[in-house]
Design a protein around this motif. Structure first.
Motif, mmCIF file in Angstrom:
data_model
loop_
_atom_site.group_PDB
_atom_site.id
_atom_site.type_symbol
_atom_site.label_atom_id
_atom_site.label_comp_id
_atom_site.label_asym_id
_atom_site.label_seq_id
_atom_site.Cartn_x
_atom_site.Cartn_y
_atom_site.Cartn_z
ATOM 1 N N ALA A 48 0.833 -1.196 0.000
ATOM 2 C CA ALA A 48 0.000 0.000 0.000
ATOM 3 C C ALA A 48 0.872 1.251 0.000
ATOM 4 O O ALA A 48 1.858 1.315 0.727
ATOM 5 C CB ALA A 48 -0.912 0.008 1.229
ATOM 6 N N ARG A 77 -7.600 -1.548 -6.570
ATOM 7 C CA ARG A 77 -6.596 -0.893 -5.720
ATOM 8 C C ARG A 77 -6.883 0.590 -5.540
ATOM 9 O O ARG A 77 -6.688 1.141 -4.461
ATOM 10 C CB ARG A 77 -5.195 -1.074 -6.319
ATOM 11 N N VAL A 127 0.218 3.237 -7.868
ATOM 12 C CA VAL A 127 -0.634 2.188 -8.438
ATOM 13 C C VAL A 127 -0.355 2.031 -9.933
ATOM 14 O O VAL A 127 -0.260 0.908 -10.457
ATOM 15 C CB VAL A 127 -2.123 2.496 -8.176
#
Length: 412
Positions: A48, A77, A127
């Motif tokens: 994360a 995500r 991401v």
């Protein structure tokens, strides 16, 4: 030794990274190299991103853009780092009339049932690059592009990994320039730019509210310039929104220099109480505003995307969304060309892409350019026109639905 790829993308920001992912999805048979000037440490897959509770910039992503991210498999995500926009409250400061634009409650389960979402850049970047690391795209970073030569078969790039390092050469069938305003490559290629200086600056920060924003984005027009509060996810128990405050150059400098308490007081007075009490604000960043349009967005073997192609006023949050639609259309066009055996830099193919994107660009750029001046004007004619527009959005469902569809990226 000259290295050869089908497509070279210069600029590893959100536009360049998104395009690289789209090309990997729709044109997997084409080799892609992404060159970024800054070092880009890749995150460990599945971890994360580390996000601060305050002082993080964010991007308003329309529902149509969320659909594109979903096609790339990124939505599961990204969902954890965004706040949905379910309604937009548009108002004219000091005038009673306003309009509320909202998603169709019957379609809440789909992207067509939401106007969009606000995603924190500190999460979006990692991401995108995490996904890119799992493809065959070549990431060259840091990579300083020193010179470009356009040839019959595409482009030849000279680049260095670091200042004073050895010169390297990359040959590409198609060069995509995806860097910022005042692109050095565009200057080198003699691509002219049309520019409108607004003599304004955008003050951007994260703001803490006393109450939950409830998925509402506020677009507030004042005679000194538009203001926007965009919903952010709660973090550390705080109700947060992203502020974009447009001010004249001289006023922006004075406001940005205020200490935290005085800034919050000035902001509350300027915006009003529609979003409730403003409790705090993070560090204020100031950016000059202009409209910048490249006079050419494509040539044989060359395409421009992102801010070097068109840099818009942030009033409607459409800059990145327009760019993402450009990138999506370009990838699909190149996929069709590839299936027909056409090289990616073929002029007819790029002209097809340009024709497809013309109307969306004209509508979005025109709206972003004209609305701020209309709402900033104090003339009776302008006041009447904007009040009529807000009244039309309030009373005419078809007009409101069309406006919402275009803003959400589903209009065309």
């Amino acid at each position: 030794m000259v290295k050869t790829v089908d497509i070279a993308i210069v600029g590893g920001g959100m536009a360049g990274a998104s395009l690289a992912l789209l090309l990997q999805k729709f044109c997997p048979q084409l080799s892609v190299a992404l060159l970024e000037r800054q070092p880009l440490p890749l995150p460990t897959a599945g971890t994360a991103p580390q996000l601060p509770s305050f002082d993080t910039r964010a991007t308003a992503v329309a529902a149509g853009s969320l659909q594109i991210f979903s096609e790339l498999g990124l939505w599961p995500r990204l969902r954890d780092y965004c706040a949905p926009i379910e309604r937009v409250q548009v108002s004219d400061r000091g005038r009673g009339l306003g309009a509320i634009l909202e998603a169709d409650p019957r379609k809440r389960a789909s992207f067509a049932g939401m106007l969009g979402a606000v995603i924190e850049n500190a999460a979006l970047g990692p991401v995108l690059y995490d996904a890119l690391a799992q493809t065959d795209a070549q990431l060259l970073a840091p990579a300083q592009v020193r010179a470009v030569t356009m040839e019959s078969g595409g482009a030849q790039l000279s680049w260095r990994a670091e200042e004073g390092g050895s010169e390297r050469t990359l040959q590409a069938g198609l060069l995509v320039v995806a860097d910022g305003v005042d692109s050095p490559l565009c200057h080198q290629l003699n691509i002219g730019v049309q520019r409108v200086e607004y003599r304004q600056r955008a003050l951007i920060t994260t703001v803490g509210l006393q109450r939950d924003h409830g998925g509402v984005a506020y677009e507030r027009f004042t005679e000194r310039g538009p203001m926007a509060l965009l919903p952010l996810p709660r973090r550390d128990g705080q109700h947060r929104v992203a502020l974009v405050w447009t001010c004249a150059d001289e006023e922006a400098e004075q406001i940005a220099s205020l200490e935290a308490g005085a800034f919050v007081e000035r902001l509350q007075r300027a915006f009003g109480w529609r979003a409730g009490r403003i409790l705090r604000a993070g560090k204020v960043h100031s950016y000059p505003l202009s409209l910048s349009l490249a006079e050419e967005q494509w040539r044989r073997g060359l395409v421009l995307v992102g801010n070097c192609a068109h840099f818009l006023h942030p009033v409607a949050g459409q800059g990145f969304n327009l760019t993402l639609r450009d990138c999506h259309a370009l990838a699909l066009t190149l996929a069709r060309g590839c299936a027909a055996g056409a090289p990616p830099g073929e002029l007819d193919l790029l002209q097809e892409y340009g024709r497809e994107r013309r109307l969306d660009q004209q509508l979005t750029i025109g709206f972003s350019d004209r609305v701020p001046s209309l709402f900033a004007s104090g003339s009776l004619w302008a006041r009447g026109l904007r009040q009529a527009g807000l009244l039309g959005l309030t009373l005419a469902p078809p007009l409101r639905a069309g406006f919402v569809g275009q803003a959400a990226g589903f209009g065309l």
